[in-house]
Write a protein that holds these residues in place. Structure first.
Motif, PDB file in Angstrom:
ATOM      1  N   GLN A  40       0.837  -1.153   0.025  1.00  0.00           N
ATOM      2  CA  GLN A  40      -0.184  -0.029   0.140  1.00  0.00           C
ATOM      3  C   GLN A  40       0.831   1.011   0.137  1.00  0.00           C
ATOM      4  OE1 GLN A  40      -1.630  -1.325   3.674  1.00  0.00           O
ATOM      5  NE2 GLN A  40      -3.870  -1.722   2.730  1.00  0.00           N
ATOM      6  N   GLY A  41       0.367   2.324  -0.135  1.00  0.00           N
ATOM      7  CA  GLY A  41       1.046   3.700  -0.144  1.00  0.00           C
ATOM      8  C   GLY A  41       1.569   4.053  -1.569  1.00  0.00           C
ATOM      9  N   TYR A  42       2.734   4.137  -1.824  1.00  0.00           N
ATOM     10  CA  TYR A  42       3.494   4.792  -3.010  1.00  0.00           C
ATOM     11  C   TYR A  42       3.097   3.856  -4.201  1.00  0.00           C
ATOM     12  CZ  TYR A  42       6.339   7.889   0.112  1.00  0.00           C
ATOM     13  OH  TYR A  42       6.551   8.675   0.977  1.00  0.00           O
ATOM     14  N   LYS A  43       3.006   4.635  -5.463  1.00  0.00           N
ATOM     15  CA  LYS A  43       2.508   3.811  -6.553  1.00  0.00           C
ATOM     16  C   LYS A  43       3.565   2.601  -6.737  1.00  0.00           C
ATOM     17  CE  LYS A  43       1.180   4.155 -11.313  1.00  0.00           C
ATOM     18  NZ  LYS A  43       0.997   5.157 -12.644  1.00  0.00           N
ATOM     19  N   GLU A  44       4.811   3.083  -6.676  1.00  0.00           N
ATOM     20  CA  GLU A  44       5.732   2.120  -6.868  1.00  0.00           C
ATOM     21  C   GLU A  44       5.761   0.858  -6.115  1.00  0.00           C
ATOM     22  OE1 GLU A  44      10.730   1.509  -6.147  1.00  0.00           O
ATOM     23  OE2 GLU A  44       9.906   3.634  -5.520  1.00  0.00           O
ATOM     24  N   LEU A  45       5.198   1.261  -4.793  1.00  0.00           N
ATOM     25  CA  LEU A  45       4.954  -0.327  -3.971  1.00  0.00           C
ATOM     26  C   LEU A  45       3.759  -0.901  -4.430  1.00  0.00           C
ATOM     27  CD1 LEU A  45       5.730   1.325  -0.473  1.00  0.00           C
ATOM     28  CD2 LEU A  45       7.094  -0.192  -1.586  1.00  0.00           C
ATOM     29  N   ARG A  46       2.500  -0.156  -4.967  1.00  0.00           N
ATOM     30  CA  ARG A  46       1.468  -0.867  -5.077  1.00  0.00           C
ATOM     31  C   ARG A  46       1.613  -1.664  -6.581  1.00  0.00           C
ATOM     32  NH1 ARG A  46      -1.648   3.057  -6.587  1.00  0.00           N
ATOM     33  NH2 ARG A  46      -0.449   5.071  -5.848  1.00  0.00           N
ATOM     34  N   LEU A  47       2.579  -1.220  -7.411  1.00  0.00           N
ATOM     35  CA  LEU A  47       2.573  -2.172  -8.768  1.00  0.00           C
ATOM     36  C   LEU A  47       3.428  -3.311  -8.394  1.00  0.00           C
ATOM     37  CD1 LEU A  47       4.077   0.868 -10.954  1.00  0.00           C
ATOM     38  CD2 LEU A  47       1.698  -0.256 -10.945  1.00  0.00           C
ATOM     39  N   ARG A  48       3.937  -3.577  -7.166  1.00  0.00           N
ATOM     40  CA  ARG A  48       4.536  -4.912  -6.766  1.00  0.00           C
ATOM     41  C   ARG A  48       3.134  -5.927  -6.608  1.00  0.00           C
ATOM     42  NH1 ARG A  48       8.946  -3.376  -2.164  1.00  0.00           N
ATOM     43  NH2 ARG A  48      10.138  -2.234  -3.630  1.00  0.00           N
ATOM     44  N   ASN A  49       2.131  -5.248  -6.200  1.00  0.00           N
ATOM     45  CA  ASN A  49       0.870  -6.257  -6.319  1.00  0.00           C
ATOM     46  C   ASN A  49       0.596  -7.141  -7.344  1.00  0.00           C
ATOM     47  OD1 ASN A  49       0.523  -5.784  -3.454  1.00  0.00           O
ATOM     48  ND2 ASN A  49      -0.682  -3.833  -3.838  1.00  0.00           N
ATOM     49  N   TRP A  50       0.811  -6.366  -8.659  1.00  0.00           N
ATOM     50  CA  TRP A  50       0.396  -6.786 -10.041  1.00  0.00           C
ATOM     51  C   TRP A  50       1.705  -7.575 -10.781  1.00  0.00           C
ATOM     52  CZ3 TRP A  50      -4.344  -5.899 -11.901  1.00  0.00           C
ATOM     53  CH2 TRP A  50      -5.076  -4.923 -11.377  1.00  0.00           C
ATOM     54  N   ALA A  51       3.072  -7.663  -9.881  1.00  0.00           N
ATOM     55  CA  ALA A  51       4.010  -7.745 -10.553  1.00  0.00           C
ATOM     56  C   ALA A  51       4.433  -9.571 -10.446  1.00  0.00           C
ATOM     57  CB  ALA A  51       5.221  -7.248 -10.191  1.00  0.00           C
ATOM     58  N   GLY A  52       3.673 -10.113  -9.534  1.00  0.00           N
ATOM     59  CA  GLY A  52       3.684 -11.596  -9.503  1.00  0.00           C
ATOM     60  C   GLY A  52       4.632 -11.801  -8.313  1.00  0.00           C
ATOM     61  N   LEU A  53       4.838 -13.251  -7.933  1.00  0.00           N
ATOM     62  CA  LEU A  53       5.804 -13.577  -7.156  1.00  0.00           C
ATOM     63  C   LEU A  53       6.738 -14.620  -7.667  1.00  0.00           C
ATOM     64  CD1 LEU A  53       3.005 -14.744  -4.420  1.00  0.00           C
ATOM     65  CD2 LEU A  53       4.625 -12.632  -4.229  1.00  0.00           C
ATOM     66  N   PRO A  54       8.248 -14.415  -6.875  1.00  0.00           N
ATOM     67  CA  PRO A  54       9.188 -15.321  -7.523  1.00  0.00           C
ATOM     68  C   PRO A  54       9.215 -16.814  -7.087  1.00  0.00           C
ATOM     69  CG  PRO A  54      10.058 -14.205  -5.512  1.00  0.00           C
ATOM     70  CD  PRO A  54       8.439 -13.651  -5.689  1.00  0.00           C
ATOM     71  N   PHE A  55       7.862 -17.199  -7.042  1.00  0.00           N
ATOM     72  CA  PHE A  55       7.897 -18.691  -6.898  1.00  0.00           C
ATOM     73  C   PHE A  55       6.471 -18.971  -7.375  1.00  0.00           C
ATOM     74  CE2 PHE A  55       6.485 -16.679  -2.879  1.00  0.00           C
ATOM     75  CZ  PHE A  55       4.973 -17.392  -2.720  1.00  0.00           C
TER      76      PHE A  55
END
Length: 452
Positions: free
Chosen positions: A34-49
């Motif tokens: 949550q918070g900064y857009k840079e952080l929120r975009l991680r929710n859409w980026a998928g996981l490394p497993f």
């Protein structure tokens, strides 16, 4: 074995810790950024497993920055168990579907009004995704060790942060790893003090308030003063509030303030959060998990008039008279409080009272920093209302209280990992632990993978 830090590094959101050894994989917490857009975009980026490779998820508590990614994890293939406390399950059964519903609503609003850069705007996940994830929950009692997978077991201890919040004590073969989760305070109005931990090989420790002490002033006096002064100006007090934990604490304080005559008994108080209403009822079910007795619980539950419908919520925005409105969300990132801010933020008679931590990049943080306008639903709203914060209502232990909890350890962990804090807070806590306790500490960065 290895631990990988997939969230809550350099930020207080997105908590995810992946433990791996051979084919065994366990995730502790599965939160949204949550918070900064840079952080929120991680929710859409998928996981490394691959989610289907996970044996289990262990959840410290229900707040979305710790649980809110679970619907995606299940939608994308996770088939294991989600281990948590009984109250955490009951709260997630409210929070997660509501989160999916709000995301669908926001996507639909953006599409109707053409305010998204995406065509069409899509929710991160849906209410149906969230409801399907609930079928994987396996709630367990506190202080009862359960097997997670071969050679791995966990015991949940009370963390005191919110209802059901847990410290996770994990045994992985010969290793003992402890995750503090979000640590509560020793003298909280509603919640018990965090359980004592005496030994662990590795400690993952939160640092939300790692660089400060909470204001010693009585929050009840500050809340009463703010509401009285606002009402005397003919204004409205808007309290953005987390639906779980903070809303219930505010309701109990308002009950006490009216009972003592510190605020007018006839001053209208509204709770405009269906999720908070449901969460408040869960306090009755889990009375062993908090400090309130049955009568106090009943008083808390009846401290405000419940706003049940969208029509009632809209009608409040046309009532420019003294009143108090408690509405989600606590950092003003979404929910019904945004509509109240649009209606009341431009009037200098009103007060917007924040009652908790405001993560960087959120509207709450921007408003406390003194911005002259806020962007809501694609429109800029002048901010002329008084903006105030009751900082010592936090459900997080401050730096002194964290050190107090650590003082019960009979020996130093081999390594303490400082997480869940903004960079200044995490580094300040690292320095203090190293200098005071002489423990080896490390502040991991995003996606760090460390051998234990």
């Amino acid at each position: 074995m290895h631990i990988q830090f997939l969230g809550a590094t350099g930020t207080v959101t997105g908590s995810k810790y992946l433990l791996t050894e051979g084919s065994r994989k366990v995730l502790v917490d599965c939160g949204l950024f949550q918070g900064y857009k840079e952080l929120r975009l991680r929710n859409w980026a998928g996981l490394p497993f691959r989610p289907d490779e996970l044996d289990a998820v262990v959840l410290t508590h229900a707040h979305l920055d710790h649980s809110g990614y679970l619907p995606l994890l299940v939608r994308d293939g996770f088939r294991g168990k989600i281990i948590c406390s009984e109250a955490t399950y009951d709260l997630c059964a409210i929070l997660l579907p509501d989160s999916g519903h709000l995301q669908e609503e926001e996507a639909n609003y953006a599409n109707r009004h053409g305010i998204s850069k995406h065509a069409p705007a899509l929710p991160l996940y849906t209410e149906d995704d969230a409801r399907r994830s609930l079928g994987h929950f396996a709630p367990v009692a506190f202080n009862h060790r359960v097997e997670v997978c071969a050679g791995v077991s966990v015991e949940l201890l009370r963390a005191g942060h919110i209802l059901g919040a847990a410290i996770v004590s994990m045994r992985w073969g010969e290793h003992k790893i402890t995750f503090s989760g979000d640590l509560g305070r020793p003298h909280d109005l509603l919640m018990p003090a965090p359980s004592v931990v005496e030994q662990t090989d590795y400690l993952v420790l939160e640092s939300t308030y790692g660089n400060r002490r909470h204001d010693p002033a009585d929050p009840e006096l500050l809340i009463g003063q703010t509401i009285r002064e606002t009402a005397a100006r003919g204004g409205v007090t808007i309290i953005p509030s987390f639906a779980v934990g903070r809303a219930q604490e505010m309701l109990y304080y308002l009950h006490r303030l009216k009972s003592s005559g510190a605020i007018p008994r006839l001053l209208p108080v509204y709770l405009n959060s269906p999720m908070a209403v449901n969460a408040t009822g869960i306090y009755h079910k889990h009375r062993a998990d908090h400090r309130l007795d049955a009568a106090q619980c009943e008083s808390m539950c009846h401290a405000a008039k419940i706003v049940n419908s969208v029509e009632e919520s809209i009608a409040l925005n046309n009532r420019h008279m003294p009143m108090v409105i408690i509405a989600a969300s606590g950092m003003a990132t979404g929910g019904r409080v945004l509509h109240h801010l649009k209606a009341f933020a431009s009037d200098p008679r009103n007060t917007i009272l924040f009652a908790g931590y405001q993560a960087g990049g959120t509207r709450g943080a921007a408003m406390l920093a003194g911005v002259g306008e806020i962007k809501i639903h694609g429109q800029y709203v002048p901010l002329r209302a008084r903006v105030a914060q009751i900082s010592n209502l936090s459900g997080h232990a401050d730096a002194d209280e964290i050190l107090g909890w650590l003082s019960h350890f009979t020996r130093a962990p081999k390594q303490t990992f400082i997480t869940h804090g903004e960079p200044d807070a995490a580094d300040a806590l690292r320095r203090r632990i190293e200098e005071t306790l002489r423990w080896p500490c490390r502040v991991p960065t995003y996606r760090d993978r460390i051998a234990l």
